[in-house]
Design a protein around this motif. Structure first.
Motif, PDB file in Angstrom:
ATOM      1  N   GLY A  37       0.774  -1.232   0.000  1.00 21.70           N
ATOM      2  CA  GLY A  37       0.000   0.000   0.000  1.00 21.70           C
ATOM      3  C   GLY A  37       0.808   1.286   0.000  1.00 21.70           C
ATOM      4  N   ALA A  38       2.125   1.186   0.053  1.00 20.16           N
ATOM      5  CA  ALA A  38       2.972   2.386   0.081  1.00 20.16           C
ATOM      6  C   ALA A  38       3.786   2.485  -1.209  1.00 20.16           C
ATOM      7  N   ALA A  39       4.081   3.711  -1.617  1.00 18.65           N
ATOM      8  CA  ALA A  39       4.903   3.918  -2.812  1.00 18.65           C
ATOM      9  C   ALA A  39       6.216   3.158  -2.644  1.00 18.65           C
ATOM     10  N   TYR A  40       6.637   2.467  -3.706  1.00 19.03           N
ATOM     11  CA  TYR A  40       7.831   1.617  -3.621  1.00 19.03           C
ATOM     12  C   TYR A  40       8.845   1.984  -4.701  1.00 19.03           C
ATOM     13  N   VAL A  41       8.450   1.889  -5.968  1.00 19.30           N
ATOM     14  CA  VAL A  41       9.311   2.255  -7.100  1.00 19.30           C
ATOM     15  C   VAL A  41       8.441   2.862  -8.187  1.00 19.30           C
ATOM     16  N   ALA A  42       9.108   3.492  -9.157  1.00 21.94           N
ATOM     17  CA  ALA A  42       8.389   4.067 -10.286  1.00 21.94           C
ATOM     18  C   ALA A  42       8.940   3.497 -11.580  1.00 21.94           C
ATOM     19  N   ILE A  43       8.097   3.437 -12.578  1.00 22.96           N
ATOM     20  CA  ILE A  43       8.526   3.074 -13.921  1.00 22.96           C
ATOM     21  C   ILE A  43       8.447   4.351 -14.751  1.00 22.96           C
ATOM     22  N   VAL A  44       9.592   4.756 -15.304  1.00 24.34           N
ATOM     23  CA  VAL A  44       9.638   5.937 -16.156  1.00 24.34           C
ATOM     24  C   VAL A  44      10.342   5.578 -17.451  1.00 24.34           C
ATOM     25  N   ASP A  45      10.064   6.343 -18.494  1.00 28.58           N
ATOM     26  CA  ASP A  45      10.698   6.144 -19.783  1.00 28.58           C
ATOM     27  C   ASP A  45      12.208   6.344 -19.637  1.00 28.58           C
ATOM     28  N   ALA A  46      13.005   5.532 -20.307  1.00 28.29           N
ATOM     29  CA  ALA A  46      14.462   5.607 -20.209  1.00 28.29           C
ATOM     30  C   ALA A  46      14.980   6.977 -20.640  1.00 28.29           C
ATOM     31  N   LYS A  47      14.370   7.573 -21.658  1.00 22.47           N
ATOM     32  CA  LYS A  47      14.802   8.904 -22.099  1.00 22.47           C
ATOM     33  C   LYS A  47      14.539   9.944 -21.019  1.00 22.47           C
ATOM     34  N   LYS A  48      13.400   9.812 -20.347  1.00 20.72           N
ATOM     35  CA  LYS A  48      13.066  10.734 -19.265  1.00 20.72           C
ATOM     36  C   LYS A  48      14.032  10.548 -18.095  1.00 20.72           C
ATOM     37  N   LEU A  49      14.407   9.303 -17.832  1.00 20.98           N
ATOM     38  CA  LEU A  49      15.359   9.031 -16.760  1.00 20.98           C
ATOM     39  C   LEU A  49      16.703   9.688 -17.068  1.00 20.98           C
ATOM     40  N   ASP A  50      17.155   9.583 -18.320  1.00 16.70           N
ATOM     41  CA  ASP A  50      18.389  10.267 -18.721  1.00 16.70           C
ATOM     42  C   ASP A  50      18.265  11.764 -18.496  1.00 16.70           C
ATOM     43  N   TYR A  51      17.115  12.319 -18.840  1.00 14.26           N
ATOM     44  CA  TYR A  51      16.867  13.748 -18.643  1.00 14.26           C
ATOM     45  C   TYR A  51      16.917  14.100 -17.163  1.00 14.26           C
ATOM     46  N   TYR A  52      16.300  13.281 -16.313  1.00 14.47           N
ATOM     47  CA  TYR A  52      16.321  13.527 -14.879  1.00 14.47           C
ATOM     48  C   TYR A  52      17.755  13.522 -14.348  1.00 14.47           C
ATOM     49  N   HIS A  53      18.560  12.582 -14.837  1.00 16.27           N
ATOM     50  CA  HIS A  53      19.957  12.511 -14.403  1.00 16.27           C
ATOM     51  C   HIS A  53      20.739  13.742 -14.872  1.00 16.27           C
TER      52      HIS A  53
END
Length: 91
Positions: A37-53
């Motif tokens: 019931g608690a937030a654990y992990v997220a699935i994000v697009d690989a391109k977006k992940l690169d952008y976040y980094h």
């Protein structure tokens, strides 16, 4: 980005729907997987992940530049000793 109820998925359900969820993520949504019931992990697009980094790296560089600017201003205003003055004082 805000999550809709369709974007919040129990991890037990995500196992069975991984391909479907991945396709939805590539199409633009993000998925928040929950565990007990608690937030654990997220699935994000690989391109977006690169952008976040890249953003994270840029932020770190901005903070270093800000610290350097603050230090230089303090030296100029006489609040801090320059490295040379410090070394002379320690000699």
């Amino acid at each position: 980005m805000t999550f809709t109820s369709q974007d919040i998925v129990p991890i037990s359900e995500a196992r069975a729907r991984l391909t479907e969820l991945s396709d939805e993520v590539v199409a633009g949504s993000e998925k928040l997987l929950t565990k007990n019931g608690a937030a654990y992990v997220a699935i994000v697009d690989a391109k977006k992940l690169d952008y976040y980094h890249a953003l994270e790296s840029e932020y770190a560089h901005m903070m270093l530049l800000n610290d350097a600017e603050t230090g230089l201003r303090e030296i100029i205003s006489g609040q801090r000793l320059s490295n040379e003055a410090l070394m002379n004082a320690l000699s």
